[in-house]
Motif scaffolding. Structure first.
Motif, PDB file in Angstrom:
ATOM      1  N   PRO A 219       0.808  -1.224   0.000  1.00 36.39           N
ATOM      2  CA  PRO A 219       0.000   0.000   0.000  1.00 36.39           C
ATOM      3  C   PRO A 219       0.841   1.274   0.000  1.00 36.39           C
ATOM      4  O   PRO A 219       0.339   2.357  -0.324  1.00 36.39           O
ATOM      5  N   GLU A 220       2.128   1.132   0.337  1.00 34.61           N
ATOM      6  CA  GLU A 220       3.009   2.311   0.328  1.00 34.61           C
ATOM      7  C   GLU A 220       3.341   2.774  -1.086  1.00 34.61           C
ATOM      8  O   GLU A 220       3.856   3.892  -1.284  1.00 34.61           O
ATOM      9  N   LEU A 221       3.045   1.941  -2.074  1.00 36.18           N
ATOM     10  CA  LEU A 221       3.339   2.292  -3.472  1.00 36.18           C
ATOM     11  C   LEU A 221       2.192   3.114  -4.039  1.00 36.18           C
ATOM     12  O   LEU A 221       1.385   2.643  -4.847  1.00 36.18           O
ATOM     13  N   GLY A 222       2.094   4.351  -3.615  1.00 31.87           N
ATOM     14  CA  GLY A 222       1.028   5.222  -4.087  1.00 31.87           C
ATOM     15  C   GLY A 222       1.350   5.814  -5.442  1.00 31.87           C
ATOM     16  O   GLY A 222       2.467   5.726  -5.944  1.00 31.87           O
ATOM     17  N   GLY A 223       0.339   6.390  -6.084  1.00 32.31           N
ATOM     18  CA  GLY A 223       0.556   7.074  -7.349  1.00 32.31           C
ATOM     19  C   GLY A 223       0.086   6.283  -8.549  1.00 32.31           C
ATOM     20  O   GLY A 223      -0.772   5.410  -8.449  1.00 32.31           O
ATOM     21  N   ILE A 224       0.682   6.596  -9.698  1.00 31.56           N
ATOM     22  CA  ILE A 224       0.222   6.085 -10.991  1.00 31.56           C
ATOM     23  C   ILE A 224       1.267   5.160 -11.595  1.00 31.56           C
ATOM     24  O   ILE A 224       2.464   5.468 -11.581  1.00 31.56           O
ATOM     25  N   LEU A 267       6.765   0.574 -12.642  1.00 32.02           N
ATOM     26  CA  LEU A 267       6.178  -0.600 -11.996  1.00 32.02           C
ATOM     27  C   LEU A 267       7.239  -1.666 -11.769  1.00 32.02           C
ATOM     28  O   LEU A 267       7.300  -2.287 -10.698  1.00 32.02           O
ATOM     29  N   LEU A 268       8.088  -1.887 -12.748  1.00 28.14           N
ATOM     30  CA  LEU A 268       9.145  -2.892 -12.616  1.00 28.14           C
ATOM     31  C   LEU A 268      10.086  -2.550 -11.464  1.00 28.14           C
ATOM     32  O   LEU A 268      10.602  -3.439 -10.781  1.00 28.14           O
ATOM     33  N   ALA A 269      10.291  -1.263 -11.231  1.00 25.85           N
ATOM     34  CA  ALA A 269      11.188  -0.825 -10.156  1.00 25.85           C
ATOM     35  C   ALA A 269      10.645  -1.162  -8.775  1.00 25.85           C
ATOM     36  O   ALA A 269      11.394  -1.175  -7.796  1.00 25.85           O
ATOM     37  N   THR A 270       9.340  -1.459  -8.687  1.00 24.56           N
ATOM     38  CA  THR A 270       8.750  -1.848  -7.394  1.00 24.56           C
ATOM     39  C   THR A 270       8.951  -3.326  -7.095  1.00 24.56           C
ATOM     40  O   THR A 270       8.565  -3.809  -6.031  1.00 24.56           O
ATOM     41  N   GLY A 271       9.511  -4.066  -8.054  1.00 27.08           N
ATOM     42  CA  GLY A 271       9.734  -5.499  -7.860  1.00 27.08           C
ATOM     43  C   GLY A 271       8.766  -6.390  -8.606  1.00 27.08           C
ATOM     44  O   GLY A 271       8.897  -7.620  -8.581  1.00 27.08           O
ATOM     45  N   PHE A 272       7.788  -5.797  -9.290  1.00 26.44           N
ATOM     46  CA  PHE A 272       6.836  -6.618 -10.042  1.00 26.44           C
ATOM     47  C   PHE A 272       7.500  -7.165 -11.299  1.00 26.44           C
ATOM     48  O   PHE A 272       8.255  -6.469 -11.976  1.00 26.44           O
TER      49      PHE A 272
END
Length: 313
Positions: A219-224, A267-272
């Motif tokens: 949930p900390e990954l806010g934004g677009i 998105l990839l930078a978040t680990g997905f």
């Protein structure tokens, strides 16, 4: 965790909800069910037939997270009745966000669209580029995004701009490029391509539903976030289909100028990490069709079904 999925009986909802239930979440699927309901009964699933325009009918008591999939989906359907499209996709989103704030929802995941960028020449279409929506559908998505971002101090707001989704779902859609070209090859032996040089980003339905799971976990990954991993021309998609199904390709003129690529590095930078490809989607559709699990039916075409049943009132 208790999760409300609006549009839960739609194309993505039918793949997402079983994944949520497998995690032992309590799930409410809220949907008008224009195109049916193929969700399997489950002790932790409640299916509510309702209209998102009726905000009082949406059950939010005890809900921790909303995954808002509901909309009048795609450009032709949105143009059937612009007023309805604005009410469902923009006004209802604002009302749902306000009710979520008042009832203590902690997380709001919104399914926007990569088509909000409009026609782009850039090779790397990132989240920071200017939005130039060209249809009622795109415009309502853009406005809904802006509304939701204004609630960032009240709950976690996570906006996903998916590419064109492809692959099998129990509530199938044959009005999106990969799926449409595949079913044409299977049923007609001929694929009709309008234009063909338009570039479209794509994402497998398993991957886009996994994006929502990823955001629930973070949930900390806010934004677009853009979500699309294969930028392919329509003609190249057709050629890819013919590797698996013997079919001809007929190219004709198109009045649809949309051509854009998306970059999903954020998105990839978040680990997905995506796990499937367009070719996987084509193969899975072929397998389901040949097994008799999937048929070419009118209710799998949003525009055709809405027009036949006079749904855009």
């Amino acid at each position: 965790m208790k999760i409300l999925v609006t549009g839960g009986c739609g194309y993505k909802g039918h793949v997402l909800i079983p994944k949520l239930l497998a995690r032992d979440y309590e799930v409410i699927a809220f949907d008008l069910q224009w195109f049916g309901n193929f969700l399997e009964p489950h002790k932790k699933l409640t299916v509510v037939k309702g209209d998102v325009r009726d905000i009082e009918s949406i059950p939010l008591t005890g809900v921790d997270c909303i995954i808002h999939l509901s909309s009048i989906a795609n450009d032709p359907c949105g143009d059937l009745n612009p007023k309805l499209t604005w009410e469902v996709s923009a006004l209802s989103t604002m009302q749902l966000a306000d009710k979520a704030r008042r009832t203590g929802v902690r997380q709001f995941i919104y399914a926007s669209s990569g088509s909000v960028y409009g026609i782009k020449e850039e090779l790397q279409v990132t989240e920071e580029l200017e939005l130039k929506p060209i249809s009622e559908y795109n415009k309502t998505k853009m406005v809904a995004e802006r509304v939701l971002l204004s609630y960032q101090d009240d709950f976690a707001v996570q906006i996903v701009r998916p590419a064109t989704v492809c692959g099998y779902s129990p509530r199938m859609r044959f009005d999106v490029s990969v799926n449409l070209l595949t079913i044409q090859a299977l049923t007609n032996g001929l694929i009709t391509v309008f234009g063909g040089n338009q570039i479209r980003p794509n994402i497998h339905i398993d991957d886009i539903t996994d994006v929502y799971l990823h955001l629930i976990d973070h949930p900390e990954l806010g934004g677009i976030y853009n979500a699309g991993f294969e930028n392919i021309s329509i003609l190249d998609i057709a050629r890819l289909v013919t590797r698996h199904v013997p079919a001809g390709i007929a190219v004709t003129e198109s009045n649809d100028p949309r051509s854009y690529r998306v970059n999903s590095d954020k998105l990839l930078a978040t680990g997905f990490r995506p796990k499937k490809t367009v070719e996987d989607a084509i193969g899975e559709i072929i397998e389901k069709y040949r097994a008799g699990t999937l048929r070419d039916e009118d209710h799998f075409y949003n525009l055709k079904w809405m027009q036949q049943n006079d749904l855009a009132k």
